[in-house]
Enzyme design. Sequence first.
Site: not given
Ligand code: PGA
Length: 252
Positions: A9, A11, A98, A174
């Site tokens: 992902n 983002k 999110e 995150g």
């Molecule tokens: P992360 O994000 O691996 O940076 O914790 C995972 C996600 O939001 O799908």
Amino acid sequence: MRKIVIAGNWKMNMTPSEGSAFVEELKLKIKNIKSGCEIVVCVPDIDIAAISAALKDSGIKLGAQNAHWELKGAFTGETSVLGLKELGVEYVIIGHSERRQFFGEINRSVNQRVKTILEAGLKAIVCVGELLFERELGITTEIVSLQTKIALNGITAEQMDSVVIAYEPVWAIGTGKTATAEEADRVNGIIRGVVAELYTPQVAAATTIQYGGSMNAANAAELLAKPNVDGGLIGGASLKVSDFTAIIAAAQ
Ligand code: PGA
């Protein structure tokens, strides 16, 4: 019997040119990995056309990070599944925390989006997961069960072939704090139980349930070794080819 899906992902990271360069490197790196897993990159909408071209004939699948529940109309700034499909998108992440936290996503709209995605013939990666205070209250089971039940309302057993569920504890996203492999396995098992209750044990056994939340090159093997963890939805660590490749390799 169920697919292992490793999905990055991105983002709101990587421009079309950065993403294309990433994909070229990824294609080279994964050549030497015998991977039984499905690899997906879920990219920003503005990258989709470029990444679709870059992924051609690579076997890596293209994903988006959201889609509107209507096919078209007066929805300024939104993205239609029809356009995503035309550009070669196969997967759409829905209900990411999110989106829930910053963009007003609620369980009911998650359900509406999932329905539209499946009706269009695409696959949905449905995110569920508890907030830290909900975990501390001891209501993780209730939260993920509720989110799963509402997200899947009206989805048929046949359509479940096109549904991936991602368990993403919000406190782990995150933050560098990962759920222990045991805890990820336990909650994924709870979600599988909900799917069994809504459909049949066979449907539940065939449903891919990922873990997401600070999965990285160092912890992926332990998480992915758990019987109820059928892949990962990976944010930060999906932005570095070496880390993402290591996670793919760990999914053997
Ligand atoms: P992360 O994000 O691996 O940076 O914790 C995972 C996600 O939001 O799908």
